[in-house]
Design a protein around this motif. Structure first.
Motif, PDB file in Angstrom:
ATOM      1  N   GLN A 153     -46.161   0.835 -25.382  1.00 53.82           N
ATOM      2  CA  GLN A 153     -46.776   1.593 -24.297  1.00 53.82           C
ATOM      3  C   GLN A 153     -46.957   3.051 -24.695  1.00 53.82           C
ATOM      4  O   GLN A 153     -46.089   3.653 -25.299  1.00 53.82           O
ATOM      5  N   SER A 154     -48.118   3.567 -24.362  1.00 54.25           N
ATOM      6  CA  SER A 154     -48.438   4.964 -24.624  1.00 54.25           C
ATOM      7  C   SER A 154     -49.330   5.462 -23.485  1.00 54.25           C
ATOM      8  O   SER A 154     -50.422   4.928 -23.278  1.00 54.25           O
ATOM      9  N   PRO A 155     -48.867   6.450 -22.728  1.00 55.01           N
ATOM     10  CA  PRO A 155     -47.582   7.156 -22.859  1.00 55.01           C
ATOM     11  C   PRO A 155     -46.424   6.296 -22.378  1.00 55.01           C
ATOM     12  O   PRO A 155     -46.651   5.252 -21.766  1.00 55.01           O
ATOM     13  N   PRO A 156     -45.184   6.693 -22.654  1.00 52.31           N
ATOM     14  CA  PRO A 156     -44.034   5.942 -22.160  1.00 52.31           C
ATOM     15  C   PRO A 156     -44.064   5.823 -20.647  1.00 52.31           C
ATOM     16  O   PRO A 156     -44.495   6.733 -19.937  1.00 52.31           O
ATOM     17  N   ALA A 162     -46.225   6.375 -15.493  1.00 51.98           N
ATOM     18  CA  ALA A 162     -46.192   7.167 -16.728  1.00 51.98           C
ATOM     19  C   ALA A 162     -45.188   8.306 -16.594  1.00 51.98           C
ATOM     20  O   ALA A 162     -45.110   8.965 -15.556  1.00 51.98           O
ATOM     21  N   ILE A 163     -44.393   8.536 -17.641  1.00 51.33           N
ATOM     22  CA  ILE A 163     -43.425   9.629 -17.650  1.00 51.33           C
ATOM     23  C   ILE A 163     -44.170  10.917 -17.966  1.00 51.33           C
ATOM     24  O   ILE A 163     -44.838  11.012 -19.001  1.00 51.33           O
ATOM     25  N   TRP A 184     -47.315  10.231 -26.865  1.00 48.50           N
ATOM     26  CA  TRP A 184     -46.111   9.565 -27.351  1.00 48.50           C
ATOM     27  C   TRP A 184     -46.261   8.048 -27.194  1.00 48.50           C
ATOM     28  O   TRP A 184     -46.991   7.577 -26.331  1.00 48.50           O
ATOM     29  N   THR A 185     -45.528   7.297 -28.012  1.00 48.80           N
ATOM     30  CA  THR A 185     -45.570   5.833 -27.944  1.00 48.80           C
ATOM     31  C   THR A 185     -44.156   5.275 -27.981  1.00 48.80           C
ATOM     32  O   THR A 185     -43.325   5.722 -28.774  1.00 48.80           O
ATOM     33  N   GLN A 186     -43.898   4.302 -27.121  1.00 51.74           N
ATOM     34  CA  GLN A 186     -42.645   3.556 -27.109  1.00 51.74           C
ATOM     35  C   GLN A 186     -42.930   2.114 -27.503  1.00 51.74           C
ATOM     36  O   GLN A 186     -43.845   1.501 -26.958  1.00 51.74           O
ATOM     37  N   GLN A 187     -42.143   1.591 -28.425  1.00 55.28           N
ATOM     38  CA  GLN A 187     -42.299   0.201 -28.838  1.00 55.28           C
ATOM     39  C   GLN A 187     -40.923  -0.455 -28.918  1.00 55.28           C
ATOM     40  O   GLN A 187     -39.924   0.212 -29.191  1.00 55.28           O
ATOM     41  N   CYS A 188     -40.898  -1.759 -28.678  1.00 52.23           N
ATOM     42  CA  CYS A 188     -39.649  -2.501 -28.750  1.00 52.23           C
ATOM     43  C   CYS A 188     -39.910  -3.872 -29.376  1.00 52.23           C
ATOM     44  O   CYS A 188     -40.902  -4.530 -29.041  1.00 52.23           O
ATOM     45  N   SER A 189     -39.043  -4.257 -30.279  1.00 51.51           N
ATOM     46  CA  SER A 189     -39.110  -5.597 -30.857  1.00 51.51           C
ATOM     47  C   SER A 189     -37.739  -6.249 -30.739  1.00 51.51           C
ATOM     48  O   SER A 189     -36.709  -5.575 -30.841  1.00 51.51           O
TER      49      SER A 189
END
Length: 219
Positions: A115-118, A125-126, A132-137
């Protein structure tokens, strides 16, 4: 014989010339010599100021990246090892929306999050994090070597959160969740708990976001 006479000539004092007063100032030659020296001093001062500002900016963005990563990681670790309600499926189960994470209830629901932005769990959106980008695996990990991925579920999942700032610098956090860990011991009754406490500090036109994870388990 000396005679006093009203018109007698009086002795005259000899007055010499007063020394000329020097004018305060600098000569043209001094100006010519000082110009390059002043230029060198200004260039050095500007370089030093620019270096300080760059260092401060990088430190602030590093701090923000770590904080955003901690915030998302705390959210993931609050979830169960596997879905407590539906048959286990790796990823988001049927009926769980993708854009909003409020219905996500196990750690592998986050396995392909980007997600971008977080955004918050509710999908908002924050503010202050454009670019900025948040990623999770999330992957299965082997028990003998948790750094290695496993093709099957051995009871351990490796969670990796990556936060990338607008300049392309990445902050990476890694955590593990076990089927037999303390996080799999839910409370006896439904309870609302706090998983992350954050704060925002705004100064000089910039914002620093910080916080701490609270290791509470919510089912």
């Amino acid at each position: 014989m000396h005679t006093n006479h009203p018109y007698a000539e009086l002795p005259m004092r000899h007055r010499g010339k007063r020394p000329a007063r020097r004018r305060a100032g600098i000569s043209l030659a001094e100006v010519v010599v000082s110009i390059p020296l002043v230029g060198l001093v200004m260039v050095g001062a500007m370089n030093a100021t620019g270096s300080v500002l760059r260092t401060w900016s990088q430190a602030r963005e590093s701090y923000q990246g770590h904080s955003l990563g901690e915030q998302l990681m705390a959210e993931v670790l609050q979830q169960a090892y596997e879905d407590p309600d539906d048959p286990p499926t790796f990823g988001v189960e049927t009926g769980e929306p993708v854009a909003v994470r409020t219905a996500w209830d196990d750690v592998d629901d986050y396995y392909n999050l980007s997600q971008s932005p977080p955004r918050t769990r509710a999908g908002a959106a924050i503010s202050g994090y454009t670019g900025w980008t948040q990623q999770c695996s999330v992957v299965y990990a082997t028990l003998a070597d948790p750094t290695q991925a496993s093709a099957t579920d051995a009871g351990l999942k490796r969670i990796t959160v990556t936060v990338t700032d607008p300049a392309g610098r990445a902050t990476v956090l890694t955590a593990y969740r076990s089927r037999w860990g303390a996080g799999e011991q839910p409370p006896a009754v439904d309870t609302t708990v706090q998983g992350y406490v954050s704060h925002d500090l705004t100064a000089g036109g910039g914002t620093l976001r910080g916080g701490a994870s609270l290791f509470n388990h919510a089912e």
